[in-house]
Design a protein around this motif. Sequence first.
Motif, mmCIF file in Angstrom:
data_model
loop_
_atom_site.group_PDB
_atom_site.id
_atom_site.type_symbol
_atom_site.label_atom_id
_atom_site.label_comp_id
_atom_site.label_asym_id
_atom_site.label_seq_id
_atom_site.Cartn_x
_atom_site.Cartn_y
_atom_site.Cartn_z
ATOM 1 N N LEU A 36 -1.255 -0.108 -0.989
ATOM 2 C CA LEU A 36 -2.714 -0.577 -1.428
ATOM 3 C C LEU A 36 -3.598 0.452 -2.312
ATOM 4 C CD1 LEU A 36 -4.629 -2.976 -2.203
ATOM 5 C CD2 LEU A 36 -5.749 -2.589 -0.038
ATOM 6 N N ASP A 37 -3.623 1.496 -1.713
ATOM 7 C CA ASP A 37 -4.432 2.977 -2.429
ATOM 8 C C ASP A 37 -3.475 3.411 -3.433
ATOM 9 O OD1 ASP A 37 -6.338 2.953 -0.558
ATOM 10 O OD2 ASP A 37 -5.546 4.619 0.717
ATOM 11 N N VAL B 170 -4.961 9.273 9.523
ATOM 12 C CA VAL B 170 -4.892 9.583 8.128
ATOM 13 C C VAL B 170 -6.021 9.379 7.230
ATOM 14 C CG1 VAL B 170 -3.223 9.168 6.108
ATOM 15 C CG2 VAL B 170 -2.181 9.410 8.707
ATOM 16 N N ILE B 171 -6.448 10.112 6.274
ATOM 17 C CA ILE B 171 -7.327 9.790 5.374
ATOM 18 C C ILE B 171 -6.838 8.901 4.462
ATOM 19 C CG2 ILE B 171 -9.008 10.968 3.659
ATOM 20 C CD1 ILE B 171 -8.711 13.460 5.261
ATOM 21 N N THR B 172 -7.483 7.695 4.403
ATOM 22 C CA THR B 172 -7.165 6.881 3.364
ATOM 23 C C THR B 172 -8.628 6.507 2.187
ATOM 24 O OG1 THR B 172 -7.869 4.854 4.422
ATOM 25 C CG2 THR B 172 -5.587 5.335 4.722
ATOM 26 N N MET B 173 -8.240 5.852 1.372
ATOM 27 C CA MET B 173 -9.661 5.566 0.388
ATOM 28 C C MET B 173 -10.493 4.816 1.308
ATOM 29 S SD MET B 173 -8.894 7.120 -2.459
ATOM 30 C CE MET B 173 -10.722 6.625 -3.095
ATOM 31 N N ASN B 174 -11.736 5.218 1.021
ATOM 32 C CA ASN B 174 -12.949 4.927 1.745
ATOM 33 C C ASN B 174 -13.064 5.195 3.238
ATOM 34 O OD1 ASN B 174 -14.225 3.289 -0.443
ATOM 35 N ND2 ASN B 174 -12.261 2.044 -0.206
ATOM 36 N N THR C 242 -17.411 10.340 2.492
ATOM 37 C CA THR C 242 -16.533 9.356 2.480
ATOM 38 C C THR C 242 -15.885 9.290 1.192
ATOM 39 O OG1 THR C 242 -17.941 8.120 3.523
ATOM 40 C CG2 THR C 242 -16.446 6.778 2.131
ATOM 41 N N LEU C 243 -14.498 9.189 1.178
ATOM 42 C CA LEU C 243 -13.603 9.384 0.005
ATOM 43 C C LEU C 243 -13.749 8.115 -0.701
ATOM 44 C CD1 LEU C 243 -11.566 11.091 -1.501
ATOM 45 C CD2 LEU C 243 -9.833 10.510 -0.155
ATOM 46 N N VAL C 244 -14.091 8.205 -2.128
ATOM 47 C CA VAL C 244 -14.174 6.962 -2.617
ATOM 48 C C VAL C 244 -13.635 7.003 -4.127
ATOM 49 C CG1 VAL C 244 -16.294 6.379 -1.459
ATOM 50 C CG2 VAL C 244 -16.610 7.711 -3.795
ATOM 51 N N TYR C 245 -13.664 5.874 -4.842
ATOM 52 C CA TYR C 245 -13.159 5.923 -6.137
ATOM 53 C C TYR C 245 -14.145 6.368 -6.946
ATOM 54 C CZ TYR C 245 -9.418 2.990 -4.196
ATOM 55 O OH TYR C 245 -8.432 2.643 -3.457
ATOM 56 N N PRO C 246 -13.838 6.911 -8.120
ATOM 57 C CA PRO C 246 -14.745 7.519 -9.206
ATOM 58 C C PRO C 246 -16.189 6.587 -9.369
ATOM 59 C CG PRO C 246 -12.821 7.917 -9.913
ATOM 60 C CD PRO C 246 -12.534 6.758 -8.871
ATOM 61 N N LEU D 44 -6.841 13.299 0.248
ATOM 62 C CA LEU D 44 -6.357 11.906 0.527
ATOM 63 C C LEU D 44 -4.759 12.132 1.135
ATOM 64 C CD1 LEU D 44 -6.068 8.765 -0.176
ATOM 65 C CD2 LEU D 44 -4.668 9.633 -2.152
ATOM 66 N N GLY D 45 -4.453 11.448 2.198
ATOM 67 C CA GLY D 45 -3.413 11.264 3.010
ATOM 68 C C GLY D 45 -3.134 12.353 3.956
ATOM 69 N N LEU D 46 -4.033 13.333 4.196
ATOM 70 C CA LEU D 46 -3.952 14.103 5.302
ATOM 71 C C LEU D 46 -4.232 13.694 6.620
ATOM 72 C CD1 LEU D 46 -5.681 17.335 3.875
ATOM 73 C CD2 LEU D 46 -3.034 17.107 4.170
ATOM 74 N N SER D 47 -3.766 14.131 7.701
ATOM 75 C CA SER D 47 -4.153 13.732 9.010
ATOM 76 C C SER D 47 -4.910 14.651 9.820
ATOM 77 C CB SER D 47 -2.700 13.614 9.933
ATOM 78 O OG SER D 47 -2.061 12.642 9.105
ATOM 79 N N VAL D 48 -5.694 14.256 10.840
ATOM 80 C CA VAL D 48 -6.333 15.397 11.563
ATOM 81 C C VAL D 48 -5.504 16.432 11.999
ATOM 82 C CG1 VAL D 48 -7.618 15.372 13.906
ATOM 83 C CG2 VAL D 48 -7.814 13.483 12.415
ATOM 84 N N GLY D 49 -6.332 17.414 11.899
ATOM 85 C CA GLY D 49 -5.388 18.942 12.173
ATOM 86 C C GLY D 49 -4.695 19.524 11.007
ATOM 87 N N GLN D 50 -4.363 18.896 10.024
ATOM 88 C CA GLN D 50 -3.768 19.496 8.857
ATOM 89 C C GLN D 50 -4.533 20.231 7.961
ATOM 90 O OE1 GLN D 50 -1.671 15.842 7.070
ATOM 91 N NE2 GLN D 50 0.169 16.900 7.423
ATOM 92 N N SER D 51 -4.205 21.126 7.294
ATOM 93 C CA SER D 51 -4.833 22.052 6.514
ATOM 94 C C SER D 51 -4.033 22.125 5.070
ATOM 95 C CB SER D 51 -4.890 23.506 6.772
ATOM 96 O OG SER D 51 -5.595 23.367 8.083
ATOM 97 N N ILE D 52 -4.675 22.426 4.084
ATOM 98 C CA ILE D 52 -4.160 22.467 2.631
ATOM 99 C C ILE D 52 -4.972 23.476 1.865
ATOM 100 C CG2 ILE D 52 -5.417 20.690 1.630
ATOM 101 C CD1 ILE D 52 -2.714 20.028 0.192
ATOM 102 N N MET D 53 -4.118 24.269 1.071
ATOM 103 C CA MET D 53 -4.900 25.250 0.006
ATOM 104 C C MET D 53 -4.779 24.553 -1.006
ATOM 105 S SD MET D 53 -5.571 28.051 1.820
ATOM 106 C CE MET D 53 -5.783 29.238 0.552
#
Length: 136
Positions: free
Chosen positions: A12-13, A54-58, A75-79, A99-108
């Motif tokens: 859906l996202d 997991v981080i999803t929209m909203n 809160t991750l939202v649409y523009p 978007l899509g990351l899980s708890v504990g994950q990191s990203i540069m």
Amino acid sequence: MKNIPSIIITSLDQARLERLFSSKNYNQLAGMDALINEIDRASVVEPTEVPPDVITMNSTIRFVDDTNGSEYQLTLVYPDEAGAPETISIAAPVGSALLGLSVGQSIMWQVPGGRELSLRVLEVVRQPEAMGEYCR
């Protein structure tokens, strides 16, 4: 970008974001290419199958920028919903990165001006799918 963790998004996202990409209003925004790349590399699952961490929209999430130690809850939202207190747009570099990351994950993640952030997910405070909300 280094340190590219695996990510998960819901079908859906994915469909809603693809409509956003094709919109005249958003297809020229800085950072949209990075967001499109994230969607393309994601594992896509049905909304009923997404893990609750997991981080999803909203989703409302707590995360830290390990480059400076700043912690946030947003809160991750649409523009079109951005600008409200404690929200971050998916079109913003930080939104795209989360978007899509899980708890504990990191990203540069590189932001405008060439600076890099190191974002780490601490908690998914609220995920719509975990609450049975699939149409928001």
